[in-house]
Scaffold this motif. Structure first.
Motif, PDB file in Angstrom:
ATOM      1  N   ASN A  68       0.806  -1.224   0.000  1.00  0.00           N
ATOM      2  CA  ASN A  68       0.000   0.000   0.000  1.00  0.00           C
ATOM      3  C   ASN A  68       0.839   1.273   0.000  1.00  0.00           C
ATOM      4  OD1 ASN A  68      -2.595  -1.320   0.121  1.00  0.00           O
ATOM      5  ND2 ASN A  68      -2.024  -1.929   2.183  1.00  0.00           N
ATOM      6  N   GLY A  69       2.158   1.144  -0.092  1.00  0.00           N
ATOM      7  CA  GLY A  69       3.034   2.314  -0.131  1.00  0.00           C
ATOM      8  C   GLY A  69       3.012   3.124   1.149  1.00  0.00           C
ATOM      9  N   ARG A  70       2.888   2.436   2.300  1.00  0.00           N
ATOM     10  CA  ARG A  70       2.827   3.120   3.598  1.00  0.00           C
ATOM     11  C   ARG A  70       4.106   2.808   4.375  1.00  0.00           C
ATOM     12  NH1 ARG A  70      -0.875   3.396   7.347  1.00  0.00           N
ATOM     13  NH2 ARG A  70      -0.464   1.282   8.031  1.00  0.00           N
ATOM     14  N   TYR A  71       4.846   3.861   4.698  1.00  0.00           N
ATOM     15  CA  TYR A  71       6.077   3.722   5.468  1.00  0.00           C
ATOM     16  C   TYR A  71       5.989   4.706   6.627  1.00  0.00           C
ATOM     17  CZ  TYR A  71       7.451   1.317   1.266  1.00  0.00           C
ATOM     18  OH  TYR A  71       7.494   0.447   0.213  1.00  0.00           O
ATOM     19  N   LEU A  72       5.888   4.154   7.836  1.00  0.00           N
ATOM     20  CA  LEU A  72       5.710   4.993   9.026  1.00  0.00           C
ATOM     21  C   LEU A  72       6.679   4.580  10.120  1.00  0.00           C
ATOM     22  CD1 LEU A  72       2.380   4.280   8.110  1.00  0.00           C
ATOM     23  CD2 LEU A  72       2.400   6.424   9.314  1.00  0.00           C
ATOM     24  N   TYR A  73       6.976   5.545  10.957  1.00  0.00           N
ATOM     25  CA  TYR A  73       7.856   5.336  12.098  1.00  0.00           C
ATOM     26  C   TYR A  73       7.207   6.047  13.273  1.00  0.00           C
ATOM     27  CZ  TYR A  73      12.509   4.584  14.139  1.00  0.00           C
ATOM     28  OH  TYR A  73      13.568   4.146  14.885  1.00  0.00           O
ATOM     29  N   TYR A  74       6.884   5.300  14.310  1.00  0.00           N
ATOM     30  CA  TYR A  74       6.312   5.876  15.527  1.00  0.00           C
ATOM     31  C   TYR A  74       7.398   5.861  16.596  1.00  0.00           C
ATOM     32  CZ  TYR A  74       1.642   5.206  13.502  1.00  0.00           C
ATOM     33  OH  TYR A  74       0.526   5.270  12.709  1.00  0.00           O
ATOM     34  N   ALA A  75       7.495   6.937  17.358  1.00  0.00           N
ATOM     35  CA  ALA A  75       8.460   7.005  18.457  1.00  0.00           C
ATOM     36  C   ALA A  75       7.738   7.518  19.696  1.00  0.00           C
ATOM     37  CB  ALA A  75       9.630   7.913  18.101  1.00  0.00           C
ATOM     38  N   HIS A  76       8.049   6.911  20.837  1.00  0.00           N
ATOM     39  CA  HIS A  76       7.357   7.233  22.082  1.00  0.00           C
ATOM     40  C   HIS A  76       8.365   7.292  23.225  1.00  0.00           C
ATOM     41  CE1 HIS A  76       5.499   5.804  25.879  1.00  0.00           C
ATOM     42  NE2 HIS A  76       4.606   6.724  25.551  1.00  0.00           N
ATOM     43  N   SER A  77       8.122   8.196  24.162  1.00  0.00           N
ATOM     44  CA  SER A  77       8.916   8.246  25.380  1.00  0.00           C
ATOM     45  C   SER A  77       8.012   8.549  26.561  1.00  0.00           C
ATOM     46  CB  SER A  77      10.002   9.310  25.298  1.00  0.00           C
ATOM     47  OG  SER A  77      10.679   9.380  26.541  1.00  0.00           O
ATOM     48  N   SER A  78       8.106   7.718  27.570  1.00  0.00           N
ATOM     49  CA  SER A  78       7.382   7.983  28.814  1.00  0.00           C
ATOM     50  C   SER A  78       8.245   8.814  29.761  1.00  0.00           C
ATOM     51  CB  SER A  78       6.994   6.658  29.478  1.00  0.00           C
ATOM     52  OG  SER A  78       8.150   5.877  29.691  1.00  0.00           O
ATOM     53  N   LYS A  79       9.516   8.999  29.407  1.00  0.00           N
ATOM     54  CA  LYS A  79      10.449   9.757  30.246  1.00  0.00           C
ATOM     55  C   LYS A  79      10.503  11.236  29.852  1.00  0.00           C
ATOM     56  CE  LYS A  79      15.250   9.712  31.762  1.00  0.00           C
ATOM     57  NZ  LYS A  79      16.527   9.000  31.742  1.00  0.00           N
ATOM     58  N   PHE A  80      10.242  11.537  28.573  1.00  0.00           N
ATOM     59  CA  PHE A  80      10.328  12.907  28.064  1.00  0.00           C
ATOM     60  C   PHE A  80       8.954  13.384  27.596  1.00  0.00           C
ATOM     61  CE2 PHE A  80      14.475  10.991  27.546  1.00  0.00           C
ATOM     62  CZ  PHE A  80      15.306  11.945  28.105  1.00  0.00           C
ATOM     63  N   SER A  81       8.783  14.700  27.589  1.00  0.00           N
ATOM     64  CA  SER A  81       7.486  15.260  27.195  1.00  0.00           C
ATOM     65  C   SER A  81       7.486  15.907  25.813  1.00  0.00           C
ATOM     66  CB  SER A  81       7.021  16.285  28.230  1.00  0.00           C
ATOM     67  OG  SER A  81       7.940  17.355  28.301  1.00  0.00           O
ATOM     68  N   GLU A  82       8.645  16.068  25.199  1.00  0.00           N
ATOM     69  CA  GLU A  82       8.738  16.708  23.883  1.00  0.00           C
ATOM     70  C   GLU A  82       9.696  15.952  22.977  1.00  0.00           C
ATOM     71  OE1 GLU A  82       9.746  20.855  24.093  1.00  0.00           O
ATOM     72  OE2 GLU A  82       8.411  21.185  25.796  1.00  0.00           O
ATOM     73  N   PHE A  96      14.653  13.941  21.930  1.00  0.00           N
ATOM     74  CA  PHE A  96      13.684  13.955  23.027  1.00  0.00           C
ATOM     75  C   PHE A  96      14.183  14.906  24.100  1.00  0.00           C
ATOM     76  CE2 PHE A  96      12.646  10.214  20.714  1.00  0.00           C
ATOM     77  CZ  PHE A  96      11.276  10.080  20.865  1.00  0.00           C
ATOM     78  N   ARG A  97      13.262  15.789  24.553  1.00  0.00           N
ATOM     79  CA  ARG A  97      13.628  16.846  25.500  1.00  0.00           C
ATOM     80  C   ARG A  97      12.621  16.928  26.629  1.00  0.00           C
ATOM     81  NH1 ARG A  97      15.250  20.242  20.588  1.00  0.00           N
ATOM     82  NH2 ARG A  97      17.487  20.220  20.826  1.00  0.00           N
ATOM     83  N   ASN A  98      13.023  17.654  27.650  1.00  0.00           N
ATOM     84  CA  ASN A  98      12.183  17.960  28.816  1.00  0.00           C
ATOM     85  C   ASN A  98      11.748  16.698  29.551  1.00  0.00           C
ATOM     86  OD1 ASN A  98      12.407  20.681  28.222  1.00  0.00           O
ATOM     87  ND2 ASN A  98      10.542  20.701  27.018  1.00  0.00           N
ATOM     88  N   GLU A  99      12.641  16.249  30.409  1.00  0.00           N
ATOM     89  CA  GLU A  99      12.292  15.098  31.232  1.00  0.00           C
ATOM     90  C   GLU A  99      11.055  15.420  32.046  1.00  0.00           C
ATOM     91  OE1 GLU A  99      15.188  12.738  33.367  1.00  0.00           O
ATOM     92  OE2 GLU A  99      16.778  13.763  32.256  1.00  0.00           O
ATOM     93  N   LYS A 100      10.179  14.454  32.123  1.00  0.00           N
ATOM     94  CA  LYS A 100       8.947  14.645  32.876  1.00  0.00           C
ATOM     95  C   LYS A 100       9.269  14.676  34.373  1.00  0.00           C
ATOM     96  CE  LYS A 100       5.686  11.836  31.695  1.00  0.00           C
ATOM     97  NZ  LYS A 100       4.849  10.748  31.151  1.00  0.00           N
ATOM     98  N   THR A 101       8.603  15.554  35.082  1.00  0.00           N
ATOM     99  CA  THR A 101       8.835  15.662  36.522  1.00  0.00           C
ATOM    100  C   THR A 101       7.792  14.882  37.319  1.00  0.00           C
ATOM    101  OG1 THR A 101       7.607  17.746  36.551  1.00  0.00           O
ATOM    102  CG2 THR A 101      10.008  17.882  36.371  1.00  0.00           C
ATOM    103  N   ASN A 102       6.634  14.636  36.696  1.00  0.00           N
ATOM    104  CA  ASN A 102       5.638  13.796  37.365  1.00  0.00           C
ATOM    105  C   ASN A 102       4.869  13.020  36.301  1.00  0.00           C
ATOM    106  OD1 ASN A 102       3.248  15.308  36.487  1.00  0.00           O
ATOM    107  ND2 ASN A 102       3.967  16.907  37.880  1.00  0.00           N
ATOM    108  N   SER A 104       1.863  12.969  35.466  1.00  0.00           N
ATOM    109  CA  SER A 104       0.755  13.618  34.765  1.00  0.00           C
ATOM    110  C   SER A 104       1.209  14.386  33.528  1.00  0.00           C
ATOM    111  CB  SER A 104      -0.007  14.550  35.716  1.00  0.00           C
ATOM    112  OG  SER A 104       0.825  15.620  36.094  1.00  0.00           O
ATOM    113  N   ASP A 105       2.525  14.631  33.395  1.00  0.00           N
ATOM    114  CA  ASP A 105       3.021  15.288  32.189  1.00  0.00           C
ATOM    115  C   ASP A 105       2.772  14.383  30.981  1.00  0.00           C
ATOM    116  OD1 ASP A 105       3.937  17.447  33.637  1.00  0.00           O
ATOM    117  OD2 ASP A 105       6.007  16.729  33.722  1.00  0.00           O
TER     118      ASP A 105
END
Length: 130
Positions: A68-82, A96-102, A104-105
């Motif tokens: 289907n010509g679909r090329y995707l890359y997902y990236a996730h961090s539970s430690k950083f917010s940006e 990845f920037r801004n380490e989460k402080t709690n 709820s971020d």
């Protein structure tokens, strides 16, 4: 006879003149990204991946759907917010920037669509505070 020859030459010149190479939008496409977005057809797969308890502080999930010509890359961090996405040559860099402080971020999450003929590598990096 002369008319046939003239028509044949005219037809050949028209046919060869029509063989120009055009660049399509897909060939020009390099990459695009969206924050906090999941493709509708990837919802179940990505949610299973995100719910995996073995995720590292920064993890990735790649989809190569050549049919289907679909090329995707997902990236996730539970430690950083940006996450910031940039291109350098044939690589996409995710910073990845801004380490989460709690807890709820918001988690950092990005979806990148890319052209595999141009983008060959993905680089993950982070700015960790000490």
């Amino acid at each position: 006879m002369k008319l046939r020859l003239l028509l044949t030459l005219l037809l050949i010149s028209v046919v060869t003149g029509c063989n120009t190479t055009t660049t399509t939008e897909a060939e020009d496409f390099i990459y695009s990204f969206e924050m906090n977005s999941i493709e509708e057809e990837d919802q179940n797969e990505v949610q299973r991946w995100l719910n995996n308890p073995d995720l590292t502080p920064i993890s990735t999930y790649e989809i190569h759907d050549e049919v289907n010509g679909r090329y995707l890359y997902y990236a996730h961090s539970s430690k950083f917010s940006e996450v910031e996405v940039t291109q350098k040559g044939d690589a996409i860099k995710m910073m990845f920037r801004n380490e989460k402080t709690n807890s709820s971020d918001q988690d950092a999450f990005v979806k990148i669509k890319f052209n595999p003929d141009i983008i060959k590598n993905f680089v993950l990096d982070s700015e960790e505070t000490e």
